[in-house]
Scaffold this motif. Structure first.
Motif, short mmCIF file in Angstrom:
data_model
loop_
_atom_site.label_atom_id
_atom_site.label_comp_id
_atom_site.label_asym_id
_atom_site.label_seq_id
_atom_site.Cartn_x
_atom_site.Cartn_y
_atom_site.Cartn_z
N ALA A 19 0.60 -0.96 0.17
CA ALA A 19 0.08 0.20 -0.20
C ALA A 19 0.84 1.35 0.04
N CYS A 20 0.21 2.57 -0.76
CA CYS A 20 1.18 3.66 -0.62
C CYS A 20 1.66 4.32 0.65
N PRO A 21 2.37 4.89 0.82
CA PRO A 21 3.39 5.15 -0.26
C PRO A 21 4.54 4.12 0.54
N ALA A 22 4.34 3.29 0.46
CA ALA A 22 5.03 2.02 -0.11
C ALA A 22 6.26 1.76 -0.83
N GLN A 23 7.51 1.83 -1.24
CA GLN A 23 8.16 2.21 -2.31
C GLN A 23 8.09 0.02 -3.38
N PRO A 24 7.49 0.23 -4.59
CA PRO A 24 7.13 -1.10 -4.82
C PRO A 24 8.88 -1.73 -4.72
N PHE A 25 8.15 -3.47 -5.23
CA PHE A 25 9.87 -3.91 -4.87
C PHE A 25 10.50 -4.08 -6.07
N VAL A 26 9.55 -3.77 -7.02
CA VAL A 26 10.08 -3.77 -8.36
C VAL A 26 9.58 -2.62 -9.63
N THR A 27 10.84 -1.95 -9.98
CA THR A 27 10.13 0.33 -10.70
C THR A 27 9.38 -0.66 -11.69
N THR A 28 9.50 -1.43 -12.61
CA THR A 28 8.51 -1.55 -13.67
C THR A 28 8.77 -3.32 -14.04
N TYR A 29 7.86 -3.64 -14.91
CA TYR A 29 7.01 -4.89 -15.29
C TYR A 29 6.90 -5.29 -16.78
N GLU A 30 7.78 -5.44 -17.84
CA GLU A 30 7.98 -5.78 -19.22
C GLU A 30 7.55 -4.15 -19.60
N GLY A 31 7.96 -3.44 -19.13
CA GLY A 31 8.54 -1.81 -19.50
C GLY A 31 7.76 -0.59 -18.71
N VAL A 32 6.50 -1.46 -18.27
CA VAL A 32 5.12 -0.81 -17.96
C VAL A 32 6.15 0.02 -16.44
N PRO A 33 5.52 0.94 -15.84
CA PRO A 33 5.91 1.06 -14.43
C PRO A 33 5.15 1.00 -13.97
N VAL A 34 5.56 0.68 -12.75
CA VAL A 34 4.66 -0.33 -11.14
C VAL A 34 4.53 0.56 -10.38
N GLU A 35 2.88 0.50 -10.31
CA GLU A 35 2.78 1.89 -9.06
C GLU A 35 2.43 0.77 -7.84
N CYS A 36 2.40 1.97 -5.77
CA CYS A 36 1.98 0.92 -5.09
C CYS A 36 0.40 1.35 -5.23
#
Length: 265
Positions: free
Chosen positions: A153-170
């Protein structure tokens, strides 16, 4: 007797049947089964109550009033029934239960959280596949132009920044991600904490742990009690039972018997 009305004959027949069945099922059968149990399984039939008054057949918690593990004791495996014989049950959660909800952590997150806690207690890595570094399920909900780490849950930093070129959000609490594709991320972690340390048994009453989980705990118990770790390992071997019938299951360690032996010195 032949002159008795038919309804009286029926009642007498029913009474005889009740008396016979009472004698067979209420007296003879219990005596036979009790005798067989006493002859073949004496310890188990009598509840296996030790000097502490606890049964070695039932798992129990070795924690303090706040639920924290008592460091000088070996810890049992988790229990979905809180080791309550009147509530014996499994969680009934399966491998597809990977997304947390507002009122309940998923099975995956429960496993990840337990593994992280045990790693901290034992001084080893609590990392394992499909778990984030902060101890929740590493699961994405993937959409055409975005991906969400739904268990962070936000504001946590996602464990990966992107997935298959798509940005990852909390994950944003209250937002509906049901339309997204569920993608658990395995990652590269290798589990050190054994599976029985992070999963409950089907009954919730299992009194045993694996030899691997006992070995993981041995250094901590030895340190807390001021004992040589070799002495603790010797006791582990002493209270390890073999496979059923020589080939079924795996060797297991009875936690209550082991902790009782440690208390005796």
């Amino acid at each position: 007797m032949n002159r008795l009305p038919s309804w009286i004959k029926q009642h007498l027949a029913a009474l005889r049947a009740v008396l016979v069945l009472t004698a067979v099922l209420g007296v003879i059968y219990p005596l036979v089964t009790t005798g067989v149990a006493q002859a073949l399984f004496n310890g188990k039939a009598n509840g296996s109550l030790g000097e502490t008054g606890a049964s070695s057949l039932i798992g129990q918690s070795f924690s303090d009033a706040d639920g924290n593990p008592v460091a000088k004791y070996f810890q049992s495996r988790p229990s979905a029934a809180s080791y309550d014989m009147l509530a014996t049950a499994a969680s009934n959660l399966g491998p597809e239960d990977v997304i947390d909800t507002p009122d309940r952590a998923s099975l995956l997150t429960q496993v990840c959280t337990r593994s992280a806690a045990i790693g901290q207690l034992e001084g080893v890595s609590g990392a394992r596949p499909y778990c984030t570094p902060d101890g929740v399920g590493a699961v994405l909900k993937v959409f055409p132009t975005r991906a969400v780490s739904v268990n962070q849950a936000c504001p946590a930093q996602p464990f990966v920044t992107t997935y298959e070129g798509v940005p990852v959000e909390c994950g944003k609490p209250g937002e509906d991600y049901a339309a997204g594709r569920t993608v658990p991320i395995r990652g590269g972690a290798t589990a050190v904490v054994p599976p029985d340390a992070v999963t409950a048994s089907a009954s919730g009453l299992d009194p045993h742990i694996s030899a691997a989980y006992a070995a993981l705990q041995a250094p901590r118990v030895a340190r807390e009690r001021g004992l040589p770790v070799e002495r603790v390992n010797t006791l582990i071997e002493q209270y390890t039972t073999g496979r059923s019938l020589g080939f079924m299951g795996e060797p297991a360690v009875n936690v209550l018997e082991l902790n009782t032996a440690l208390d005796k010195g």
